[in-house]
Each structure stands twice: as C-alpha cells, then as structure tokens.
Design an enzyme around this catalytic site. Sequence first.
Site, mmCIF file in Angstrom:
data_model
loop_
_atom_site.group_PDB
_atom_site.id
_atom_site.type_symbol
_atom_site.label_atom_id
_atom_site.label_comp_id
_atom_site.label_asym_id
_atom_site.label_seq_id
_atom_site.Cartn_x
_atom_site.Cartn_y
_atom_site.Cartn_z
ATOM 1 N N HIS A 1 -1.107 -1.260 -4.217
ATOM 2 C CA HIS A 1 -2.401 -0.929 -3.607
ATOM 3 C C HIS A 1 -2.512 0.587 -3.435
ATOM 4 O O HIS A 1 -1.669 1.212 -2.777
ATOM 5 C CB HIS A 1 -2.497 -1.646 -2.260
ATOM 6 C CG HIS A 1 -3.814 -1.530 -1.574
ATOM 7 N ND1 HIS A 1 -4.893 -2.334 -1.875
ATOM 8 C CD2 HIS A 1 -4.238 -0.720 -0.574
ATOM 9 C CE1 HIS A 1 -5.919 -2.027 -1.081
ATOM 10 N NE2 HIS A 1 -5.548 -1.038 -0.281
ATOM 11 N N SER B 1 2.591 -0.350 6.100
ATOM 12 C CA SER B 1 3.735 -0.069 6.976
ATOM 13 C C SER B 1 4.720 -1.237 7.028
ATOM 14 O O SER B 1 5.925 -1.015 7.163
ATOM 15 C CB SER B 1 3.256 0.308 8.375
ATOM 16 O OG SER B 1 2.213 -0.521 8.804
ATOM 17 N N MET C 1 -12.175 4.088 -0.901
ATOM 18 C CA MET C 1 -12.873 4.345 0.370
ATOM 19 C C MET C 1 -13.590 5.681 0.221
ATOM 20 O O MET C 1 -13.216 6.694 0.828
ATOM 21 C CB MET C 1 -11.868 4.354 1.531
ATOM 22 C CG MET C 1 -11.422 2.943 1.903
ATOM 23 S SD MET C 1 -9.902 2.947 2.847
ATOM 24 C CE MET C 1 -8.722 3.066 1.512
ATOM 25 N N ASP D 1 -4.823 3.561 -2.063
ATOM 26 C CA ASP D 1 -5.944 3.872 -1.184
ATOM 27 C C ASP D 1 -6.519 5.248 -1.512
ATOM 28 O O ASP D 1 -5.879 6.267 -1.267
ATOM 29 C CB ASP D 1 -5.478 3.855 0.281
ATOM 30 C CG ASP D 1 -5.225 2.444 0.770
ATOM 31 O OD1 ASP D 1 -6.155 1.621 0.695
ATOM 32 O OD2 ASP D 1 -4.094 2.162 1.219
ATOM 33 N N PHE E 1 -6.816 4.700 7.899
ATOM 34 C CA PHE E 1 -5.425 5.033 8.232
ATOM 35 C C PHE E 1 -4.538 3.798 8.168
ATOM 36 O O PHE E 1 -4.992 2.685 8.453
ATOM 37 C CB PHE E 1 -5.357 5.638 9.642
ATOM 38 C CG PHE E 1 -6.182 6.884 9.775
ATOM 39 C CD1 PHE E 1 -5.674 8.122 9.381
ATOM 40 C CD2 PHE E 1 -7.475 6.818 10.242
ATOM 41 C CE1 PHE E 1 -6.450 9.273 9.470
ATOM 42 C CE2 PHE E 1 -8.267 7.969 10.332
ATOM 43 C CZ PHE E 1 -7.743 9.197 9.944
ATOM 44 N N GLY E 2 -3.274 4.020 7.819
ATOM 45 C CA GLY E 2 -2.288 2.944 7.868
ATOM 46 C C GLY E 2 -1.765 2.788 9.288
ATOM 47 O O GLY E 2 -2.042 3.613 10.164
ATOM 48 N N ASP F 1 -6.727 -6.518 4.308
ATOM 49 C CA ASP F 1 -6.099 -5.194 4.296
ATOM 50 C C ASP F 1 -6.206 -4.586 5.692
ATOM 51 O O ASP F 1 -7.307 -4.407 6.213
ATOM 52 C CB ASP F 1 -6.827 -4.321 3.268
ATOM 53 C CG ASP F 1 -6.245 -2.915 3.153
ATOM 54 O OD1 ASP F 1 -5.174 -2.649 3.743
ATOM 55 O OD2 ASP F 1 -6.874 -2.088 2.466
ATOM 56 N N GLY F 2 -5.031 -4.287 6.271
ATOM 57 C CA GLY F 2 -4.992 -3.621 7.569
ATOM 58 C C GLY F 2 -4.228 -4.419 8.596
ATOM 59 O O GLY F 2 -4.640 -5.509 8.980
ATOM 60 N N GLY F 3 -3.083 -3.897 9.011
ATOM 61 C CA GLY F 3 -2.294 -4.562 10.045
ATOM 62 C C GLY F 3 -1.655 -5.860 9.608
ATOM 63 O O GLY F 3 -1.249 -6.667 10.455
ATOM 64 N N MET G 1 -9.202 7.947 -0.618
ATOM 65 C CA MET G 1 -10.073 8.338 0.507
ATOM 66 C C MET G 1 -10.614 9.739 0.269
ATOM 67 O O MET G 1 -9.886 10.624 -0.190
ATOM 68 C CB MET G 1 -9.277 8.324 1.815
ATOM 69 C CG MET G 1 -8.581 7.005 2.105
ATOM 70 S SD MET G 1 -7.867 7.012 3.754
ATOM 71 C CE MET G 1 -6.885 5.498 3.704
ATOM 72 N N SER H 1 0.829 -1.204 0.000
ATOM 73 C CA SER H 1 0.000 0.000 0.000
ATOM 74 C C SER H 1 0.864 1.254 0.000
ATOM 75 O O SER H 1 1.642 1.493 0.932
ATOM 76 C CB SER H 1 -0.914 0.014 1.228
ATOM 77 O OG SER H 1 -1.502 1.287 1.349
ATOM 78 N N HIS I 1 -8.242 0.829 -4.103
ATOM 79 C CA HIS I 1 -9.187 0.599 -3.010
ATOM 80 C C HIS I 1 -9.929 1.905 -2.761
ATOM 81 O O HIS I 1 -9.364 2.838 -2.199
ATOM 82 C CB HIS I 1 -8.388 0.133 -1.776
ATOM 83 C CG HIS I 1 -9.216 -0.080 -0.565
ATOM 84 N ND1 HIS I 1 -8.656 -0.253 0.686
ATOM 85 C CD2 HIS I 1 -10.560 -0.168 -0.382
ATOM 86 C CE1 HIS I 1 -9.622 -0.429 1.578
ATOM 87 N NE2 HIS I 1 -10.785 -0.381 0.958
ATOM 88 N N MET J 1 -11.701 -6.161 5.350
ATOM 89 C CA MET J 1 -10.871 -5.215 6.101
ATOM 90 C C MET J 1 -10.540 -5.807 7.468
ATOM 91 O O MET J 1 -11.427 -6.263 8.182
ATOM 92 C CB MET J 1 -11.603 -3.882 6.292
ATOM 93 C CG MET J 1 -11.807 -3.050 5.028
ATOM 94 S SD MET J 1 -10.295 -2.612 4.160
ATOM 95 C CE MET J 1 -9.416 -1.652 5.396
HETATM 96 C C1 DX5 Z 1 -6.414 1.492 5.526
HETATM 97 C C2 DX5 Z 1 -5.978 1.202 4.123
HETATM 98 C C3 DX5 Z 1 -4.844 0.261 4.039
HETATM 99 C C4 DX5 Z 1 -3.567 0.750 4.715
HETATM 100 C C5 DX5 Z 1 -2.942 -0.434 5.340
HETATM 101 O O1 DX5 Z 1 -7.667 2.061 5.543
HETATM 102 O O2 DX5 Z 1 -7.039 0.621 3.387
HETATM 103 O O3 DX5 Z 1 -4.568 -0.152 2.721
HETATM 104 O O4 DX5 Z 1 -2.668 1.349 3.843
HETATM 105 O O5 DX5 Z 1 -1.839 -0.033 6.077
HETATM 106 P P1 DX5 Z 1 -1.104 -1.016 7.076
HETATM 107 O O6 DX5 Z 1 -0.635 -2.214 6.301
HETATM 108 O O7 DX5 Z 1 0.001 -0.198 7.633
HETATM 109 O O8 DX5 Z 1 -2.122 -1.421 8.132
HETATM 110 ZN ZN ZN Z 2 -6.501 -0.277 1.426
#
Ligand code: DX5
Ligand code: ZN
Length: 227
Positions: free
Chosen positions: A30, A195, A65, A32, A140-141, A172-174, A34, A7, A63, A134
Amino acid sequence: MPQISPSILSADFARLADEAEAVRGSDWLHVDVMDNHFVPNLTLGVPVVESLARATDIPLDCHLMIEDPDRWAPQFVEAGAGSITFHVEAAAAPVRLAREIRAKGARASMALKPGTPIEPYEDLLPELDMLLIMTVEPGFGGQAFLDIMLPKIRRTRELIAKHDLELWLQVDGGVSASTIERCAEAGADVFVAGSAVYGAEDPAEAVRNLRELAAKASADAWWACEH
Ligand code: DX5
Ligand code: ZN
C-alpha cells in the site's frame, strides 16, 4: 481469502526496496500518496512509485490522497501501480476516472473519508474493482481505529451482495490484530495495515497473523457464507 496490504507509510523511506522485501508474501504493497492539500501531509509521487514498482514483485496498491486525481491517477498507472484508489471527495468525474484507470490496465478503486456516506454512490459500484472505507481521517499513520465506521462497512457489504458484485472492500486506518476481526466480520476483505506490520519485530509474520485472524473472523460471517 482475505488480502493484506502493508502500508509503507510506516516503513523506512530510505530503504523502500528492503522494506518491500520485509513483507514478502503480502498480497499488495500500500503506497500512500499525499499532496499537502487534500490531506495535511506530504509523502511521495510518481517517480518513487516508478522506482518501487521496478524494485519489487509485490503489486502496488496506490492510495491517492490528493487533489485533482482526474489529472494524476493515469500517471500512477503508467508508473506501474496495479491498483489505484482515488478519493471521491476529490474526483471531478469519478465514473470517467474509474473507466480510464481500468482502460489503462489497473484496478480502479474509490475511497470514502469517514464523513462520506456510501449510499449516494450505490449506482457507481459496478464501475469499481474495490471500494476503500477509511477507518481514520486520512493523512497520518498510527491513528486509533474508528469503530463508528463498522456500520458503513456492513451497509457497503450489503450493497455488494444486493447487486452481486465482484467488488473488494478495503479498510485503511488503525487496522491491527485487535481491530481486524471486527472489520472482517462486518464485511471487509482487503486490509491495509501500516504500524501494525512495520512496527512488528517480524513484519512478514505480522502479515500472516493478520490474514489468519481475518480469515477466521470472516469464515462464519453471513456475507462470506453466501459466497
Ligand atoms: C492514512 C493512510 C494509511 C496509513 C495507515 O491516511 O491512508 O494507509 O498508512 O496506517 P496505520 O495502519 O498505522 O493506521
Ligand atoms: Zn492509505
């Protein structure tokens, strides 16, 4: 083979072409999008996707959002994205939208926020190329992975097997070296990591490492064995 989609939310937005180059060998990039309405954050739009598509050979996994994906998603296909994910919570007509995305030549994907169950959408799955579960609240990342999403991943994989679908299952996420194996065992086969990739000293090496961990973890999983 599991696929990794780094991402760029965790990349340097002033150097996106270089940041794409830094993850050479990844399956997707990826992106994002937003809008500060569907999620409380604002990132980038069609012109940036258009430029990025020209700047890299890695296919773009957009993606969205955003509110009103029915209106905006087709423009992201035209901008050069290879895969478009819209949120079912925001879509007015998800089947019509998935068909439009496919007709324009991109892969159609639908995302579910943590509080959205998969079961009401079982009949829609054949209309999709990918489903995104998700594993954090979108926006947020760098947030902590939600373990409580693992049963939903498992149940979705069971539905894919039940209907014998060619549907990719993205998380996606963490997602990181310490959580990717759990996701792969549960049934995910496309992994977004922000991250964990861009925070690493060598992002390309982080992608290879994540892919290897996922491959090992899914090799013995029931859902991969059957196929
Ligand atoms: C969050 C995004 C993710 C984000 C993931 O809303 O959709 O794609 O970049 O970041 P990490 O991998 O750091 O959780
Ligand atoms: Zn995403």
